[in-house]
Design a protein around this motif. Structure first.
Motif, PDB file in Angstrom:
ATOM      1  N   THR A 128       0.841  -1.195   0.000  1.00  0.00           N
ATOM      2  CA  THR A 128       0.000   0.000   0.000  1.00  0.00           C
ATOM      3  C   THR A 128       0.879   1.248   0.000  1.00  0.00           C
ATOM      4  OG1 THR A 128      -1.926   1.098   0.961  1.00  0.00           O
ATOM      5  CG2 THR A 128      -0.336   0.214   2.540  1.00  0.00           C
ATOM      6  N   ASP A 129       0.500   2.197  -0.843  1.00  0.00           N
ATOM      7  CA  ASP A 129       1.142   3.504  -0.862  1.00  0.00           C
ATOM      8  C   ASP A 129       0.393   4.335   0.185  1.00  0.00           C
ATOM      9  OD1 ASP A 129       1.731   6.157  -1.309  1.00  0.00           O
ATOM     10  OD2 ASP A 129       1.660   6.025  -3.499  1.00  0.00           O
ATOM     11  N   ALA A 130       1.067   4.534   1.336  1.00  0.00           N
ATOM     12  CA  ALA A 130       0.414   5.240   2.451  1.00  0.00           C
ATOM     13  C   ALA A 130       0.978   6.648   2.613  1.00  0.00           C
ATOM     14  CB  ALA A 130       0.602   4.436   3.732  1.00  0.00           C
ATOM     15  N   VAL A 131       1.571   7.165   1.522  1.00  0.00           N
ATOM     16  CA  VAL A 131       2.217   8.482   1.584  1.00  0.00           C
ATOM     17  C   VAL A 131       1.262   9.561   2.099  1.00  0.00           C
ATOM     18  CG1 VAL A 131       3.157  10.318   0.095  1.00  0.00           C
ATOM     19  CG2 VAL A 131       4.034   7.990  -0.098  1.00  0.00           C
ATOM     20  N   GLN A 132      -0.003   9.515   1.647  1.00  0.00           N
ATOM     21  CA  GLN A 132      -0.953  10.561   2.059  1.00  0.00           C
ATOM     22  C   GLN A 132      -1.734  10.169   3.313  1.00  0.00           C
ATOM     23  OE1 GLN A 132      -1.140  13.587   0.873  1.00  0.00           O
ATOM     24  NE2 GLN A 132      -0.052  13.426  -1.068  1.00  0.00           N
ATOM     25  N   ALA A 133      -1.468   8.984   3.842  1.00  0.00           N
ATOM     26  CA  ALA A 133      -2.224   8.533   5.022  1.00  0.00           C
ATOM     27  C   ALA A 133      -1.494   8.849   6.323  1.00  0.00           C
ATOM     28  CB  ALA A 133      -2.467   7.027   4.923  1.00  0.00           C
ATOM     29  N   ALA A 134      -0.175   9.010   6.241  1.00  0.00           N
ATOM     30  CA  ALA A 134       0.619   9.220   7.457  1.00  0.00           C
ATOM     31  C   ALA A 134       0.160  10.475   8.187  1.00  0.00           C
ATOM     32  CB  ALA A 134       2.095   9.329   7.087  1.00  0.00           C
ATOM     33  N   GLY A 135      -0.038  10.341   9.479  1.00  0.00           N
ATOM     34  CA  GLY A 135      -0.492  11.472  10.293  1.00  0.00           C
ATOM     35  C   GLY A 135      -1.993  11.673  10.229  1.00  0.00           C
ATOM     36  N   LYS A 136      -2.658  10.901   9.387  1.00  0.00           N
ATOM     37  CA  LYS A 136      -4.116  11.075   9.224  1.00  0.00           C
ATOM     38  C   LYS A 136      -4.867   9.816   9.649  1.00  0.00           C
ATOM     39  CE  LYS A 136      -3.294  14.196   5.341  1.00  0.00           C
ATOM     40  NZ  LYS A 136      -2.389  13.957   4.215  1.00  0.00           N
ATOM     41  N   LEU A 137      -4.248   8.660   9.444  1.00  0.00           N
ATOM     42  CA  LEU A 137      -4.899   7.377   9.761  1.00  0.00           C
ATOM     43  C   LEU A 137      -3.893   6.474  10.465  1.00  0.00           C
ATOM     44  CD1 LEU A 137      -6.518   6.687   6.256  1.00  0.00           C
ATOM     45  CD2 LEU A 137      -7.709   7.531   8.282  1.00  0.00           C
ATOM     46  N   SER A 138      -4.407   5.438  11.133  1.00  0.00           N
ATOM     47  CA  SER A 138      -3.500   4.469  11.758  1.00  0.00           C
ATOM     48  C   SER A 138      -2.712   3.741  10.678  1.00  0.00           C
ATOM     49  CB  SER A 138      -4.300   3.458  12.573  1.00  0.00           C
ATOM     50  OG  SER A 138      -3.495   2.322  12.825  1.00  0.00           O
ATOM     51  N   VAL A 192       0.525  -1.908  10.426  1.00  0.00           N
ATOM     52  CA  VAL A 192       0.625  -2.796   9.258  1.00  0.00           C
ATOM     53  C   VAL A 192      -0.040  -4.148   9.500  1.00  0.00           C
ATOM     54  CG1 VAL A 192       2.661  -1.734   8.208  1.00  0.00           C
ATOM     55  CG2 VAL A 192       2.960  -3.469   9.994  1.00  0.00           C
ATOM     56  N   ASN A 193      -0.206  -4.502  10.773  1.00  0.00           N
ATOM     57  CA  ASN A 193      -0.853  -5.795  11.067  1.00  0.00           C
ATOM     58  C   ASN A 193      -2.363  -5.681  10.924  1.00  0.00           C
ATOM     59  OD1 ASN A 193       1.708  -6.906  11.624  1.00  0.00           O
ATOM     60  ND2 ASN A 193       1.660  -5.811  13.584  1.00  0.00           N
ATOM     61  N   ASP A 194      -2.922  -4.580  11.444  1.00  0.00           N
ATOM     62  CA  ASP A 194      -4.359  -4.352  11.239  1.00  0.00           C
ATOM     63  C   ASP A 194      -4.676  -4.227   9.748  1.00  0.00           C
ATOM     64  OD1 ASP A 194      -4.677  -4.333  13.933  1.00  0.00           O
ATOM     65  OD2 ASP A 194      -4.917  -2.157  14.132  1.00  0.00           O
ATOM     66  N   LEU A 195      -3.780  -3.575   9.028  1.00  0.00           N
ATOM     67  CA  LEU A 195      -4.029  -3.359   7.592  1.00  0.00           C
ATOM     68  C   LEU A 195      -3.776  -4.628   6.786  1.00  0.00           C
ATOM     69  CD1 LEU A 195      -2.320   0.144   7.331  1.00  0.00           C
ATOM     70  CD2 LEU A 195      -4.764  -0.304   7.050  1.00  0.00           C
ATOM     71  N   GLY A 196      -2.989  -5.531   7.330  1.00  0.00           N
ATOM     72  CA  GLY A 196      -2.705  -6.810   6.657  1.00  0.00           C
ATOM     73  C   GLY A 196      -1.806  -6.678   5.440  1.00  0.00           C
ATOM     74  N   VAL A 197      -0.930  -5.650   5.449  1.00  0.00           N
ATOM     75  CA  VAL A 197      -0.079  -5.443   4.269  1.00  0.00           C
ATOM     76  C   VAL A 197       1.335  -5.982   4.499  1.00  0.00           C
ATOM     77  CG1 VAL A 197      -1.385  -3.447   3.448  1.00  0.00           C
ATOM     78  CG2 VAL A 197       0.541  -3.081   5.000  1.00  0.00           C
ATOM     79  N   ASP A 198       2.033  -6.256   3.388  1.00  0.00           N
ATOM     80  CA  ASP A 198       3.407  -6.753   3.445  1.00  0.00           C
ATOM     81  C   ASP A 198       4.410  -5.643   3.171  1.00  0.00           C
ATOM     82  OD1 ASP A 198       2.543  -9.527   3.654  1.00  0.00           O
ATOM     83  OD2 ASP A 198       1.907  -9.294   1.565  1.00  0.00           O
ATOM     84  N   LEU A 199       3.970  -4.640   2.426  1.00  0.00           N
ATOM     85  CA  LEU A 199       4.837  -3.526   2.042  1.00  0.00           C
ATOM     86  C   LEU A 199       4.053  -2.230   2.192  1.00  0.00           C
ATOM     87  CD1 LEU A 199       6.053  -5.007  -1.377  1.00  0.00           C
ATOM     88  CD2 LEU A 199       7.452  -4.880   0.676  1.00  0.00           C
ATOM     89  N   MET A 200       4.713  -1.199   2.705  1.00  0.00           N
ATOM     90  CA  MET A 200       4.040   0.101   2.829  1.00  0.00           C
ATOM     91  C   MET A 200       5.031   1.226   2.504  1.00  0.00           C
ATOM     92  SD  MET A 200       2.447   1.939   6.211  1.00  0.00           S
ATOM     93  CE  MET A 200       0.856   1.168   6.254  1.00  0.00           C
ATOM     94  N   SER A 201       4.601   2.164   1.666  1.00  0.00           N
ATOM     95  CA  SER A 201       5.453   3.309   1.298  1.00  0.00           C
ATOM     96  C   SER A 201       5.059   4.562   2.063  1.00  0.00           C
ATOM     97  CB  SER A 201       5.315   3.624  -0.197  1.00  0.00           C
ATOM     98  OG  SER A 201       5.637   2.514  -0.984  1.00  0.00           O
ATOM     99  N   LEU A 202       6.071   5.302   2.503  1.00  0.00           N
ATOM    100  CA  LEU A 202       5.852   6.573   3.204  1.00  0.00           C
ATOM    101  C   LEU A 202       6.850   7.598   2.692  1.00  0.00           C
ATOM    102  CD1 LEU A 202       5.700   5.043   6.796  1.00  0.00           C
ATOM    103  CD2 LEU A 202       3.742   5.957   5.531  1.00  0.00           C
TER     104      LEU A 202
END
Ligand SMILES: Cc1ncc(COP(=O)(O)O)c(C=O)c1O
Length: 404
Positions: A196-206, A209-219
């Motif tokens: 998941t590309d979470a670049v715009q989620a940081a500081g706005k949403l939890s 990575v375990n709740d989200l169930g993702v293996d890779l996350m970009s910030l």
């Protein structure tokens, strides 16, 4: 008016900065934490003497800070040169790490509204022979988890779905998507890595990575009041990933090159600070956002809100105005001291309608008249009042609604 104004010479010259989805200023606490790493703590973290140890300590602390926000292990945090590099490393790195003989083969599932830093690397892989499915969205920019699951085949090795869209702010249900994708992959007999590309989620949403169930996350650092040119890729333990940049083997062989210690230290601090503020900032942003959306809808009759009214981050607000193009609106706003954008910054200079709005079914002639206003931690009620004064005047001047 924003504190960025301090950089300007007179009160009247202050800019009302409403383009936080494009970038944010480095906050003072972050800069302060970074500064010693340019000078007295300048050592190369790979060296053995005490000076290097200080730099290494800075790196380790930043890694722990980011890991704690993601509920990850510090060894799963890879520092990169920004969000684009994280996305490219995730996509190409997973493709390149596949078993010998599978190069150029296999299937990727992504969406039609991803940032170009996801779409373009996927397109590059398509040129090499990989197959890709771009799942569509509804009129609000929402991805249906069932559609993502339905796109999975036995050949699918990677799914990449962004958490928050950078143009309209729509939030995807990543945990549901992960759950459905894993079920579908199990039925199809394949093994899928979820990014998941979470670049715009940081500081706005939890970002758990375990709740989200993702293996890779970009910030990315510069969207959270950290420096530009630094990012993070979370790589879940056990995920095979070839480095995009090979060399000295830094970042546990996943991203070579002497670490950008000051920026990494800044990224860690910025993550901690923005995460700590998240519960309180949400309510404030919601109030400002409602004010902005209601104000624009009331004052500009021909305006169209783009996005989801509920499944959205309040910070990003996108409107189209029929009969005008985005660029002159932005120039008009700039003249009135308001800095906004038309969709994503990298495409804002082009008159091409946004691929995100087109995917949402907005007609091309309306899509070219879109404006994104993105608020941040320095945005005040006065800033919103100002833009609610300025925007109708600009649109009127450009001839969109003659009865104004
Ligand atoms: C959703 C999203 N992904 C990736 C990026 C790229 O990040 P960076 O500018 O750090 O390369 C951006 C920046 O606009 C973004 O909004």
């Amino acid at each position: 008016m924003t504190k960025i104004s301090k950089l300007m010479s007179s009160e009247d010259d202050r800019i009302n900065y409403l383009d936080h989805a494009a970038t944010t200023p480095v906050r003072a606490e972050v800069l302060e934490k970074m500064l010693p790493y340019f000078t007295e703590k300048f050592g190369n973290p790979s060296s053995l003497y005490a000076l290097a140890g200080e730099a290494r300590y800075g790196l380790d602390e930043a890694r722990e800070q980011v890991a704690s926000v993601l509920s990850a292990h510090p060894g799963e945090i890879v520092f990169t040169g920004g969000g684009s590099e994280s996305n490219n490393t995730a996509i190409k790195g997973v493709a390149n790490a596949r078993p010998q003989g599978s190069f150029g083969r296999g299937h990727i599932v992504t969406t039609a509204i991803e940032h170009h830093a996801v779409i373009h690397p996927v397109e590059q892989l398509e040129k090499l022979g990989y197959a890709a499915t771009y799942v569509g969205v509804d009129e609000h920019g929402l991805v249906d988890p069932e559609e993502v699951a339905a796109a999975i085949t036995g050949d699918t090795f990677l799914v990449s779905v962004m958490m928050v869209n950078n143009e309209v702010g729509t939030v995807q249900n990543i945990s549901k998507i992960s759950e459905r994708v894993r079920d579908a992959a199990a039925s199809a007999g394949g093994d899928v890595v979820i990014h998941t590309d979470a670049v715009q989620a940081a500081g706005k949403l939890s970002l758990d990575v375990n709740d989200l169930g993702v293996d890779l996350m970009s910030l990315s650092g510069h969207k959270i009041y950290g420096p530009k040119g630094v990012g993070v890729l979370f790589v879940r333990r056990g995920v095979e990933l070839d480095p995009l940049i090979a060399g000295g083997g830094q970042e546990r062989q996943r991203r070579s090159g002497t670490e950008n210690v000051p920026s990494i230290v800044g990224m860690g601090e910025a993550m901690m600070l923005i995460e700590a503020e998240r519960p309180t900032s949400r309510l404030r942003m919601q109030t400002l956002s409602n004010m902005l959306i209601e104000g624009i809808s009331e004052r500009i009759p021909d305006s169209k809100f783009n996005g989801h009214y509920i499944k959205r981050v309040p910070e990003i607000v996108n409107f189209s105005f029929s009969g005008v193009e985005g660029e002159p609106v932005l120039l008009g706003l700039d003249f009135k001291g308001v800095a906004a954008s038309s969709g994503s910054a990298c495409s804002s200079a082009s008159l091409e309608p946004s691929h995100v709005l087109l995917a949402m079914g907005v007609s091309p002639d309306v899509a070219v008249g879109s404006v994104r206003i993105s608020m941040g931690r320095e945005t005040t009620v006065d800033d919103i009042d100002d833009v609610l004064m300025a925007l109708p005047q600009v649109i009127k001047h450009l001839g969109s609604f003659p009865t104004f």
